[in-house]
Design an enzyme around this catalytic site. Structure first.
Site, PDB file in Angstrom:
ATOM      1  CE  LYS A 111      -1.762   1.880   3.982  1.00 50.07           C
ATOM      2  NZ  LYS A 111      -1.556   3.763   4.463  1.00 50.07           N
ATOM      3  CG  ASN A 112       2.091   2.431   3.632  1.00 50.10           C
ATOM      4  OD1 ASN A 112       0.927   3.167   3.558  1.00 50.10           O
ATOM      5  ND2 ASN A 112       2.747   2.681   5.042  1.00 50.10           N
TER       6      ASN A 112
ATOM      7  CG  ASP B 228      -4.296   9.425  11.217  1.00 51.62           C
ATOM      8  OD1 ASP B 228      -3.235  10.402  12.937  1.00 51.62           O
ATOM      9  OD2 ASP B 228      -2.937   9.800  11.088  1.00 51.62           O
TER      10      ASP B 228
ATOM     11  NE  ARG C  82      -2.068  13.194   8.464  1.00 52.33           N
ATOM     12  CZ  ARG C  82      -0.825  14.221   7.657  1.00 52.33           C
ATOM     13  NH1 ARG C  82      -0.534  12.494   6.963  1.00 52.33           N
ATOM     14  NH2 ARG C  82      -0.234  14.989   7.825  1.00 52.33           N
TER      15      ARG C  82
END
Ligand code: EPU
Length: 426
Positions: A30-31, A124, A100
């Site tokens: 994902k990152n 968050d 974000r």
């Protein structure tokens, strides 16, 4: 590609499971993929990414790119992005607020168009997350910022290579400045750059697009080029494996026992984690195709301290904490990255975990048993860790807020069922 569930069916129900076995496929990180998608904004034409996970953060990033004028096609685990010559260089609040990571469009937009307007992200669930380092680093290259009505407006008539010093090796700031510097005039050095494997993936992707990025000792060196192009490969650029997804299944094996092969996991990206899990009594055997993880008997407590890569990632911590709640002995866990990232501990306490927190430290006394309870997921990793804890707890654990988990996991439930866990979505 299946869209993740959302809305209804927002609860995952985990029951005590016996030893796990079989194989689980680890998807793309994902990152990394979110940043590679942003990097595509830097060059007109068709970009193809492979090994893209079916997670809702990728869907959100697609929405953001579409709002800018990119044509997005998803096909199984491939993502095709057709980036036009002109783009709307704005990232609106209703999208940035939901993710974000959208702040990383700032660097590539500035580099290509000399202008960008991005909504300021809020805090968050694990505390305030400022972007001051992103802005200061981009200012070193010549960008000028102003803030109005909750948006940051950025301008740069020319970006010029510079010595950029990061006070802290921020992942997002390194990525933003890297994506801007690839088209700046001259040479940039980023001092104290983040070194996460996802940064290496982004640098590799940018180089395949024609950039000149490499390490010069402990600095990241970027020689600016006139323009970038989509990578020249029909099969596309393959996103690296998700080491945090891998850590989730490692924890499940650690807590339930058994032996599972994590196909596609890259042991070299998880050296510290593997050392820690070995210290806790697991046996981890890497090979070229993945990692075999085995656990027999009760885990042993070990102290944990999160640090930037190559240290133990903060994202591993919820899984390690879950494991420590049932390990024999007492462990001290120190969070050095996001000091507010302990919120899920109250949920683990509801399951009978003996955890005390003091500032950014937690003391965990391993219990013989956890007991299933209704709990709530507040963020991606904490939610997945509660599911994993539920597999080892007596009775039933209902994890509400599963849509948080969908942001970063493709079919967590299906993959766990595939290795023998008793878990379902309701
Ligand atoms: N920080 C600042 N100012 C900045 C930037 C960061 O003070 O301008 C602080 C943050 O508040 C935090 C620390 O520096 O205390 C680290 O932040 P960093 O910028 O390294 O993290 P990030 O880029 O916001 C990424 C991952 C996180 C992961 C961290 C740390 C993405 C989309 N997110 O966040 O992953 O925890 O690096 O490795 O890449 C997740 O996947 O759920 C997740 C939260």
């Amino acid at each position: 590609m299946n869209e993740p569930d959302s809305g209804e069916r927002d609860t995952i129900v985990a029951r005590r499971s016996s030893a796990l076995d079989g194989e689980v496929r680890i998807g793309g990180a994902k990152n990394s993929v979110l940043k590679l998608m942003a990097a595509c904004l830097g060059a007109e034409g068709r970009h193809v990414l492979a090994n893209v996970p079916a997670i809702s953060d990728v869907s959100l990033m697609c929405e953001l790119l579409e709002a800018m004028g990119v044509i997005v096609t998803r096909d199984d685990h491939r993502l095709i992005l057709d980036v036009p010559a002109e783009l709307h260089t704005e990232a609106p609040y209703h999208l940035v607020e939901r993710m974000r990571a959208s702040i990383v469009v700032l660097g590539p937009l500035l580099a290509r168009f000399g202008t960008a307007r991005v909504a300021l992200p809020g805090g968050d669930d694990f505390g305030p997350r400022p972007i001051d380092m992103h802005l200061r680093a981009l200012e070193s290259l010549g960008a000028v910022f102003s803030t109005e009505h909750g948006d940051i407006s950025a301008r740069a008539d020319t970006l010029t290579g510079a010595d950029v010093v990061l006070e802290y090796p921020s992942v997002g700031a390194t990525e933003n400045v890297l994506m801007a510097a690839v088209r700046a005039k001259g040479r940039t050095h980023i001092h104290n750059a983040a070194r996460e494997p996802e940064i290496g993936d982004l640098a590799g992707f940018l180089n395949a697009m024609g950039a000149k990025v490499g390490w010069a000792g402990d600095r990241l060196r970027i020689d600016g080029v006139e323009r970038l192009h989509p990578i020249r490969s029909d099969s596309g650029y393959r996103v690296i494996a998700d080491r945090i997804e891998a850590s989730t299944y490692l924890a499940a094996v650690g807590m339930c026992g058994g032996s599972v092969f994590l196909r596609g996991a890259v042991a070299d990206h998880m050296t510290m984690l593997i050392r820690k899990l070995t210290e806790m009594g697991m046996h981890i055997a890497p090979d070229a195709a993945g990692v075999q993880a085995t656990a027999t008997g009760r885990l042993v407590a070990a102290d944990i301290s999160t640090l930037p890569y190559p240290g133990l990632a903060t994202d591993y911590k919820p899984f390690l904490v879950a494991m420590l709640t049932m390990a024999s002995g007492v462990a001290i866990v120190t969070e050095n990255i996001f000091t507010g990232r302990f919120r899920y501990i109250d949920e683990l306490r509801r399951m009978g975990a003996d955890i005390r927190t003091e500032g950014h430290h937690a003391v965990i006394r391993g219990a013989e048993h956890l007991s299933g309870a209704p709990v709530r997921s507040h963020d991606i990793r904490a939610g997945a860790a509660l599911v994993v804890a539920g597999l080892a707890a007596e009775g039933q654990t209902e994890v509400a807020g599963a849509s948080h988990i969908d942001r970063g996991y493709e079919d967590l439930v299906g993959k766990l069922v595939g290795i023998g866990a008793t878990v379902s979505r309701s």
